[in-house]
Design a protein around this motif. Sequence first.
Motif, PDB file in Angstrom:
ATOM      1  N   GLY A 231       9.277 -63.475   3.837  1.00  0.00           N
ATOM      2  CA  GLY A 231       7.906 -63.310   4.272  1.00  0.00           C
ATOM      3  C   GLY A 231       7.411 -64.308   5.287  1.00  0.00           C
ATOM      4  O   GLY A 231       6.216 -64.315   5.621  1.00  0.00           O
ATOM      5  N   ARG A 232       8.294 -65.154   5.793  1.00  0.00           N
ATOM      6  CA  ARG A 232       7.889 -66.172   6.761  1.00  0.00           C
ATOM      7  C   ARG A 232       8.716 -66.065   8.040  1.00  0.00           C
ATOM      8  O   ARG A 232       9.890 -65.666   7.994  1.00  0.00           O
ATOM      9  CB  ARG A 232       8.063 -67.581   6.170  1.00  0.00           C
ATOM     10  CG  ARG A 232       7.185 -67.855   4.958  1.00  0.00           C
ATOM     11  CD  ARG A 232       7.501 -69.197   4.319  1.00  0.00           C
ATOM     12  NE  ARG A 232       7.132 -70.316   5.172  1.00  0.00           N
ATOM     13  CZ  ARG A 232       5.920 -70.855   5.214  1.00  0.00           C
ATOM     14  NH1 ARG A 232       4.941 -70.359   4.461  1.00  0.00           N
ATOM     15  NH2 ARG A 232       5.670 -71.887   5.987  1.00  0.00           N
ATOM     16  N   ILE A 233       8.109 -66.423   9.160  1.00  0.00           N
ATOM     17  CA  ILE A 233       8.845 -66.485  10.420  1.00  0.00           C
ATOM     18  C   ILE A 233       9.651 -67.782  10.416  1.00  0.00           C
ATOM     19  O   ILE A 233       9.092 -68.874  10.355  1.00  0.00           O
ATOM     20  CB  ILE A 233       7.900 -66.456  11.629  1.00  0.00           C
ATOM     21  CG1 ILE A 233       7.120 -65.138  11.668  1.00  0.00           C
ATOM     22  CG2 ILE A 233       8.688 -66.633  12.930  1.00  0.00           C
ATOM     23  CD1 ILE A 233       6.020 -65.100  12.703  1.00  0.00           C
ATOM     24  N   VAL A 234      10.968 -67.627  10.476  1.00  0.00           N
ATOM     25  CA  VAL A 234      11.839 -68.795  10.382  1.00  0.00           C
ATOM     26  C   VAL A 234      12.568 -69.091  11.690  1.00  0.00           C
ATOM     27  O   VAL A 234      13.211 -70.138  11.816  1.00  0.00           O
ATOM     28  CB  VAL A 234      12.864 -68.628   9.238  1.00  0.00           C
ATOM     29  CG1 VAL A 234      12.154 -68.583   7.893  1.00  0.00           C
ATOM     30  CG2 VAL A 234      13.714 -67.374   9.436  1.00  0.00           C
ATOM     31  N   ASP A 235      12.491 -68.169  12.643  1.00  0.00           N
ATOM     32  CA  ASP A 235      13.136 -68.397  13.931  1.00  0.00           C
ATOM     33  C   ASP A 235      12.510 -67.470  14.956  1.00  0.00           C
ATOM     34  O   ASP A 235      11.904 -66.458  14.616  1.00  0.00           O
ATOM     35  CB  ASP A 235      14.644 -68.140  13.834  1.00  0.00           C
ATOM     36  CG  ASP A 235      15.441 -68.910  14.894  1.00  0.00           C
ATOM     37  OD1 ASP A 235      14.801 -69.514  15.793  1.00  0.00           O
ATOM     38  OD2 ASP A 235      16.684 -68.895  14.814  1.00  0.00           O
ATOM     39  N   HIS A 236      12.685 -67.818  16.214  1.00  0.00           N
ATOM     40  CA  HIS A 236      12.083 -67.063  17.316  1.00  0.00           C
ATOM     41  C   HIS A 236      12.954 -67.275  18.540  1.00  0.00           C
ATOM     42  O   HIS A 236      13.259 -68.413  18.901  1.00  0.00           O
ATOM     43  CB  HIS A 236      10.662 -67.586  17.567  1.00  0.00           C
ATOM     44  CG  HIS A 236      10.012 -67.012  18.781  1.00  0.00           C
ATOM     45  ND1 HIS A 236       9.304 -67.784  19.674  1.00  0.00           N
ATOM     46  CD2 HIS A 236       9.963 -65.742  19.257  1.00  0.00           C
ATOM     47  CE1 HIS A 236       8.835 -67.013  20.634  1.00  0.00           C
ATOM     48  NE2 HIS A 236       9.222 -65.783  20.412  1.00  0.00           N
ATOM     49  N   ALA A 237      13.408 -66.185  19.147  1.00  0.00           N
ATOM     50  CA  ALA A 237      14.293 -66.277  20.303  1.00  0.00           C
ATOM     51  C   ALA A 237      13.696 -65.500  21.463  1.00  0.00           C
ATOM     52  O   ALA A 237      13.163 -64.403  21.283  1.00  0.00           O
ATOM     53  CB  ALA A 237      15.670 -65.728  19.967  1.00  0.00           C
ATOM     54  N   VAL A 238      13.787 -66.066  22.654  1.00  0.00           N
ATOM     55  CA  VAL A 238      13.317 -65.418  23.874  1.00  0.00           C
ATOM     56  C   VAL A 238      14.521 -64.916  24.661  1.00  0.00           C
ATOM     57  O   VAL A 238      15.435 -65.693  24.968  1.00  0.00           O
ATOM     58  CB  VAL A 238      12.479 -66.381  24.728  1.00  0.00           C
ATOM     59  CG1 VAL A 238      12.064 -65.709  26.041  1.00  0.00           C
ATOM     60  CG2 VAL A 238      11.258 -66.862  23.955  1.00  0.00           C
ATOM     61  N   ALA A 239      14.530 -63.625  24.970  1.00  0.00           N
ATOM     62  CA  ALA A 239      15.592 -62.989  25.759  1.00  0.00           C
ATOM     63  C   ALA A 239      16.994 -63.364  25.280  1.00  0.00           C
ATOM     64  O   ALA A 239      17.848 -63.769  26.064  1.00  0.00           O
ATOM     65  CB  ALA A 239      15.435 -63.346  27.231  1.00  0.00           C
TER      66      ALA A 239
END
Length: 254
Positions: A231-239
Amino acid sequence: MSAAVGTEQVAPAGSAAIELRGATRHYGPKRERVRALDNVSVVCGRGSWTAVMGPSGSGKSTLLHCAAGLEQLSSGQVHLAGKDITGASDRELTELRRRDIGFVFQNFNLVASLTAEQNVALPLKLAGVRVPTAQVREVLASVGLADRGKHRPRELSGGQQQRVAIARAMVMRPKVLFADEPTGALDSNSARQVLRLLRDMVDGAGQTIVMVTHDPAAAASADSVLFLSDGRIVDHAVAPTAREVADRLASLEG
C-alpha cells in the motif's frame, strides 16, 4: 510526474491532472483491518503517462480506483481534473466520470450485439448527448479502425477490440484515461500496437494516462513508473527500460 512515500509533492500550479494527498484506504472491521493504501501522496502532471506496478495485493488497483473516484478514501484527499473529489456525492462523481474520465480494462467490455461504431457511441448515448456520427468515425479512424465501424466484436481480433474500447473511452474527450491491464489479454503484437496508440495519445494529443500493469515492457512505454508494496510507494523510475522495470519488480516480489 513526482512521487514520494508519506510526503506531499506539489506540481506547478495548474499542471496536475491527478493529485493524491495522504491517501489511505482501509478494508474490513477495525480488528481485522487491511490497509490497501497507506498515506500515499503523488502528483501526475497533465500530458503524462504513469504506469503503476507492484506485487499482487500491493494496492495497485486500489490506487487506480481511488484516483478515479470509483472508491472513497478512508482518509486523505483526491484532486482530479482540477477538482477536489474527496467528498463528492455519487451524482457528482457520475457526472465527472461521464465528462472528464475514460476507462479501459483488460477484458474490453464491449457489447457483443453492437457494432464498433455503436460501442463507441454508447457513452454519449448514456450521457444523453446527441451522437454525431462524424465524431464516432473520427475517433475510430484515430485508432486505425476506419474500415471496421460496422463490424461486431466477434468479427474483430483482440487487439482491434481493445482499440475499439480505447476509442469508446476517448469519444467524450476525457481529461484523464485510466487503464487497468490494457494489454493483459493481448498477444505481443497486438499489445505493441495498443501501447503505440497510447504513446501517440500522450505525445500527440496531450492525454493524461494512468495505467496499472504487470508487464515490464508495457510499463517501460510510460513516462514514469510507480512501484507499490503493502500500500505504499516504495520506488519511482523515470523512463526506465523494460529490464530495469523487471529487476525492480523482482526485488519487491523476492
